[in-house]
Design an enzyme around this catalytic site. Structure first.
Site, mmCIF file in Angstrom:
data_model
loop_
_atom_site.group_PDB
_atom_site.id
_atom_site.type_symbol
_atom_site.label_atom_id
_atom_site.label_comp_id
_atom_site.label_asym_id
_atom_site.label_seq_id
_atom_site.Cartn_x
_atom_site.Cartn_y
_atom_site.Cartn_z
ATOM 1 N N HIS A 179 -14.886 1.218 -10.188
ATOM 2 C CA HIS A 179 -14.007 1.263 -11.264
ATOM 3 C C HIS A 179 -13.792 -0.012 -11.873
ATOM 4 O O HIS A 179 -13.113 -1.014 -11.118
ATOM 5 C CB HIS A 179 -12.762 2.004 -10.756
ATOM 6 C CG HIS A 179 -12.904 3.638 -10.280
ATOM 7 N ND1 HIS A 179 -11.867 4.560 -10.008
ATOM 8 C CD2 HIS A 179 -14.086 4.346 -10.309
ATOM 9 C CE1 HIS A 179 -12.326 5.580 -9.666
ATOM 10 N NE2 HIS A 179 -13.562 5.502 -10.072
ATOM 11 N N ASP A 182 -18.499 7.210 -13.819
ATOM 12 C CA ASP A 182 -18.533 6.197 -14.689
ATOM 13 C C ASP A 182 -18.321 6.376 -16.408
ATOM 14 O O ASP A 182 -18.710 5.860 -17.201
ATOM 15 C CB ASP A 182 -20.111 5.641 -14.539
ATOM 16 C CG ASP A 182 -20.497 5.380 -13.363
ATOM 17 O OD1 ASP A 182 -19.683 4.708 -12.563
ATOM 18 O OD2 ASP A 182 -21.714 5.382 -12.981
#
Ligand code: GDP
Ligand code: MG
Length: 424
Positions: A40, A12
């Site tokens: 994503h 992340d």
């Protein structure tokens, strides 16, 4: 030209956002590991997209996207992801999306096994995304899997599936005392989603080899970060695949090639999803303020992410494991609210200062040693050149660069495509 874009931390870091940005200069974007446990996020003029399986290059019509043999593919999830993108106006055809015939199918029983095991572990759970990833990678090493290319041979597939399900039911039914898996249902599942996906399945090794020989630019997009790598991460709180750049040519399908450039994506503070050691973790109001400022809620799961200050010990190790040539520092704008910004420069373990990232029980014992930097206390989202940044922001970047021993060439100051600064 082969470039890898990889995570330096726990995942992340903003890889999707950087791939979306940098892929304008590339012909092919290739995911080389992981499954739909990835999230994503890409925000551009088409809208906001969360990509789990499809490479982040899909939002650029001129880019071909490849899902490599190192991936595990939940076919139902993939069909849903394709539908969401198509509904939003994204074009997806066998010309711009190619799936490796060697990619492994993540079956519904893998998802069930993931849940059964997490539930059995109770308080000792790994914090799995419960999407079947560990069970399917486990089966890959046991050689009890179905690959995407097997969908083309239904008679053979049925025989193989029967053998595998016999074995899986020893666990699902006999050990966990759960409903046995039914072969006909699984065949139906494979036929339904297989029929939709078969046009995209091909030998991506041949495809990539031809592209590379032709001088095309290929980018490898990683899922998660160095600290989640199955071999080099914080096992057992890792993912079940190799997230590091060195695996990219293998997982993409072209082991004969070497990467020319590895771009590490590093976050200006720390965040982590799931269980496991997280040395700089903040709790209470401090954590809540940072979580809110950074919007730190899991892209794949919606879970609140654990957050804390930048950890130079872990990040230095991440840079090492990835072999990063250069770094993009993301989410700098998130720190704009902090008066004093802590940076963890070393750990204290049993009263001793430690600079090298430890493993196992020593990592569990580690306490952060902080240095504090003056914040800049103003919005930097509009900065487009290094000289636009307040001096304290520049000092912070310089210090991180020094601490991790790798140049920071790009700084991201917002989630949108244009919100970044090139430093060198
Ligand atoms: P990935 O898994 O590495 O692709 O990252 P995620 O998409 O899961 O998480 C990154 C989050 O931060 C997403 O919501 C992005 O839209 C957002 N993001 C990325 N870069 C920046 C940045 O520089 N500033 C801010 N404020 N948000 C960013
Ligand atoms: Mg993510």
């Amino acid at each position: 030209m082969l470039t890898a874009i990889v995570g330096i931390n726990w995942g992340d870091e903003g890889k999707g956002r950087m791939v979306d940005l940098i892929s304008r200069d590339y012909d092919v974007v290739c995911r080389y590991q992981g499954g739909n446990n990835a999230g994503h996020t890409v925000i551009n003029e088409l809208g906001k997209f969360i990509l789990n399986l499809i490479p982040s290059g899909i939002l650029r019509p001129e880019v071909t996207n490849v899902m490599g043999n190192g991936m595990v593919i939940d076919m139902k999830h993939l069909c849903g992801e394709m539908d969401r993108l198509i509904d939003a106006g994204v074009k997806i055809t066998p010309d711009n999306l190619k799936i490796s015939e060697r990619a492994v199918i993540c079956m519904p029983y893998h998802v069930r096994l993931d849940c059964l095991e997490e539930d059995r572990l109770g308080d000792a759970k790994y914090g799995s995304t419960r999407r079947g990833i560990a069970p399917v990678y486990g089966d890959k090493y046991l050689k009890k899997i179905i690959m995407m290319g097997d969908l083309f041979y239904p008679d053979n597939l049925k025989k193989r599936l029967e053998g595998i399900i016999d074995y899986k039911n020893l666990f699902i039914n006999k050990a966990y005392d759960s409903e046995p898996v039914n072969v006909d249902e699984m065949m139906e599942y494979l036929t339904e989603y297989g029929n939709r996906l078969k046009p995209y399945v091909c030998d991506v090794s041949d495809y990539l080899d031809a592209q590379i020989k032709d001088g095309k630019k290929v980018m490898f997009e990683a899922q998660l970060g160095a600290l989640r790598d199955i071999d080099f991460g914080i096992n057992p709180y890792t993912s079940s695949s190799n997230t590091i750049a060195a695996y990219a040519p293998i997982g993409a399908g072209v082991p004969k090639y070497k990467i020319d450039k590895t771009i590490g994506i590093m976050k200006a503070y720390s965040s982590c999803v799931g269980e496991g050691p997280f040395t700089t973790e903040w709790f209470g109001d401090e954590a809540e303020d940072l979580r809110k400022a950074g919007g730190e809620y899991g892209a794949a799961t919606g879970r609140p992410r654990r957050v804390g200050p930048f950890d130079a010990v872990a990040s230095r190790y991440g840079v090492f494991a990835q072999g990063a040539d250069t770094l993009a520092l993301t989410k700098m704008d998130v720190l704009s609210y902090m008066e004093k910004i802590p940076v963890c420069v070393a750990y204290e373990i049993d009263g001793v200062r430690v600079d090298k990232f430890p493993r196992g029980v020593m990592l569990d014992k580690a306490k952060p040693i902080y240095e504090y930097y003056d914040g800049w206390m103003c919005d930097i989202g509009g900065c487009r050149k290094e000289s636009d940044l307040p001096v304290n922001a520049r000092k912070y970047i310089d210090r991180l660069e020094e601490l991790v021993g790798c140049e920071i060439s790009v700084v991201s100051v917002g989630a949108e495509r244009s919100e970044y600064i090139v430093r060198k």
